[in-house]
Write a protein that holds these residues in place. Structure first.
Motif, mmCIF file in Angstrom:
data_model
loop_
_atom_site.group_PDB
_atom_site.id
_atom_site.type_symbol
_atom_site.label_atom_id
_atom_site.label_comp_id
_atom_site.label_asym_id
_atom_site.label_seq_id
_atom_site.Cartn_x
_atom_site.Cartn_y
_atom_site.Cartn_z
ATOM 1 N N TYR A 197 0.823 -1.381 0.097
ATOM 2 C CA TYR A 197 -0.019 -0.028 0.031
ATOM 3 C C TYR A 197 0.768 1.162 -0.144
ATOM 4 O O TYR A 197 1.945 1.134 0.713
ATOM 5 N N HIS A 198 0.472 2.249 -0.840
ATOM 6 C CA HIS A 198 1.267 3.615 -0.903
ATOM 7 C C HIS A 198 0.387 4.635 -0.218
ATOM 8 O O HIS A 198 -0.772 4.710 -0.708
ATOM 9 N N VAL A 199 1.006 5.390 0.434
ATOM 10 C CA VAL A 199 0.412 6.529 0.940
ATOM 11 C C VAL A 199 1.372 7.568 0.877
ATOM 12 O O VAL A 199 2.789 7.693 0.625
ATOM 13 N N PRO A 200 0.947 9.116 0.774
ATOM 14 C CA PRO A 200 1.668 10.223 0.301
ATOM 15 C C PRO A 200 2.798 10.409 1.567
ATOM 16 O O PRO A 200 2.431 9.796 2.666
ATOM 17 N N ARG A 201 3.841 10.423 1.181
ATOM 18 C CA ARG A 201 4.989 10.538 2.206
ATOM 19 C C ARG A 201 4.577 11.626 3.640
ATOM 20 O O ARG A 201 5.128 11.133 4.705
ATOM 21 N N GLU A 202 3.778 12.431 3.657
ATOM 22 C CA GLU A 202 3.590 13.027 4.662
ATOM 23 C C GLU A 202 2.748 12.492 5.687
ATOM 24 O O GLU A 202 2.586 12.742 6.827
ATOM 25 N N HIS A 203 2.015 11.233 5.172
ATOM 26 C CA HIS A 203 1.258 10.627 6.125
ATOM 27 C C HIS A 203 1.976 9.279 6.587
ATOM 28 O O HIS A 203 1.014 8.594 7.363
ATOM 29 N N ALA A 204 3.065 9.070 6.182
ATOM 30 C CA ALA A 204 3.935 7.762 6.395
ATOM 31 C C ALA A 204 3.766 7.503 8.218
ATOM 32 O O ALA A 204 3.512 6.405 8.370
ATOM 33 N N VAL A 205 4.140 8.209 8.797
ATOM 34 C CA VAL A 205 4.080 8.072 10.268
ATOM 35 C C VAL A 205 2.804 7.752 10.719
ATOM 36 O O VAL A 205 2.726 6.542 11.601
ATOM 37 N N ALA A 206 1.717 8.485 10.573
ATOM 38 C CA ALA A 206 0.497 8.228 11.040
ATOM 39 C C ALA A 206 -0.093 6.842 10.256
ATOM 40 O O ALA A 206 -0.593 6.130 11.071
ATOM 41 N N ALA A 207 0.482 6.511 9.118
ATOM 42 C CA ALA A 207 -0.242 5.274 8.355
ATOM 43 C C ALA A 207 0.468 3.960 9.214
ATOM 44 O O ALA A 207 -0.314 3.174 9.552
ATOM 45 N N ILE A 208 1.814 4.189 9.579
ATOM 46 C CA ILE A 208 2.256 3.187 10.312
ATOM 47 C C ILE A 208 1.786 2.906 11.694
ATOM 48 O O ILE A 208 1.637 1.738 12.164
ATOM 49 N N GLU A 209 1.378 4.161 12.400
ATOM 50 C CA GLU A 209 0.929 4.132 13.674
ATOM 51 C C GLU A 209 -0.620 3.578 13.660
ATOM 52 O O GLU A 209 -0.786 2.668 14.472
ATOM 53 N N ALA A 210 -1.286 3.736 12.570
ATOM 54 C CA ALA A 210 -2.580 3.029 12.289
ATOM 55 C C ALA A 210 -2.576 1.712 12.035
ATOM 56 O O ALA A 210 -3.379 0.886 12.576
ATOM 57 N N MET A 211 -1.607 1.017 11.329
ATOM 58 C CA MET A 211 -1.306 -0.112 11.170
ATOM 59 C C MET A 211 -0.857 -1.060 12.318
ATOM 60 O O MET A 211 -1.170 -2.309 12.568
ATOM 61 N N ARG A 212 -0.256 -0.351 13.247
ATOM 62 C CA ARG A 212 0.118 -0.991 14.595
ATOM 63 C C ARG A 212 -1.019 -1.329 15.255
ATOM 64 O O ARG A 212 -0.911 -2.271 16.290
ATOM 65 N N THR A 213 -2.349 -0.698 15.155
ATOM 66 C CA THR A 213 -3.357 -1.102 15.839
ATOM 67 C C THR A 213 -3.765 -2.604 15.518
ATOM 68 O O THR A 213 -4.693 -3.099 16.008
ATOM 69 N N LEU A 214 -3.197 -3.088 14.270
ATOM 70 C CA LEU A 214 -3.679 -4.473 13.955
ATOM 71 C C LEU A 214 -2.366 -5.400 14.307
ATOM 72 O O LEU A 214 -2.445 -6.319 13.418
#
Length: 196
Positions: A68-85
């Motif tokens: 999955y690809h996210v805009p670079r500015e959302h990288a940290v938030a996306a990784i944190e969201a994945m950590r919930t799973l």
């Protein structure tokens, strides 16, 4: 670990990890022979960009993959969201990678018109369990303008993808013009590209 002119001068710790002293394959128990040169061996970018040598079969050949690809500015938030799973992901995961990718101007590229970060998963060969996890993973990443890698496993449908890929309607129009009978379509393309 210190870098001087692109060469490592010692094998100390780097962000809490110990530097490898022998070549490693990302998948446990498999020889590193298929991997590109490691341990600071110099070489052309074309032989270092991918992590598998072009002349060899990549990876183990049996596992499943999603990316999955996210805009670079959302990288940290996306990784944190994945950590919930993480508890669910860890049961199925062989290896994961995070890569930064430049923007491009390709219509259906996950990085079309935006610099991004690729969140890659190499899964155990447990298709049903992986497919059951993907909707939750995609829902966690949805707030971050996520785009899937087209040739890897994902569940998102064409209606949702149309909001993610700004050139998808142009591609559909071109495909309709060049292939009006739909000879080059299949169930996957109907679900992910042409379904409306």
């Amino acid at each position: 670990m210190k870098s001087r002119g692109g060469e490592f001068t010692d094998a100390g710790e780097f962000f809490g990890g110990t530097a490898a002293t022998v070549g490693r394959q990302p998948l446990p128990g498999i020889s590193a022979i298929n991997c590109t040169e490691q341990l600071g061996v110099a070489g052309p970018w074309s032989e270092r960009l991918a992590h598998f040598r072009l002349a060899f079969t990549p990876s183990n050949g049996e596992e499943l993959q999603s990316e999955y690809h996210v805009p670079r500015e959302h990288a940290v938030a996306a990784i944190e969201a994945m950590r919930t799973l993480s508890a669910r992901i860890a049961l199925l995961l062989l290896v994961s990678e995070v890569r930064s990718i430049a923007a491009d101007d390709l219509w259906l590229s996950p990085n079309s018109e935006r610099a991004g970060v690729a969140l890659h998963f190499t899964w155990k060969p447990e298709q049903a369990a992986v497919e059951a996890l993907l909707p939750a993973l995609e829902a966690a990443l949805a707030p971050f303008a996520v785009r899937p890698h087209w040739s890897k496993l994902f569940q998102t449908d064409a209606v949702t993808l149309a909001t993610s890929f700004p050139w998808l309607d142009d591609f559909r129009a071109l495909a309709d013009r060049l292939d009006p009978a739909g000879k080059f379509r299949n169930d996957f393309l109907e679900r992910t590209v042409f379904g409306r």
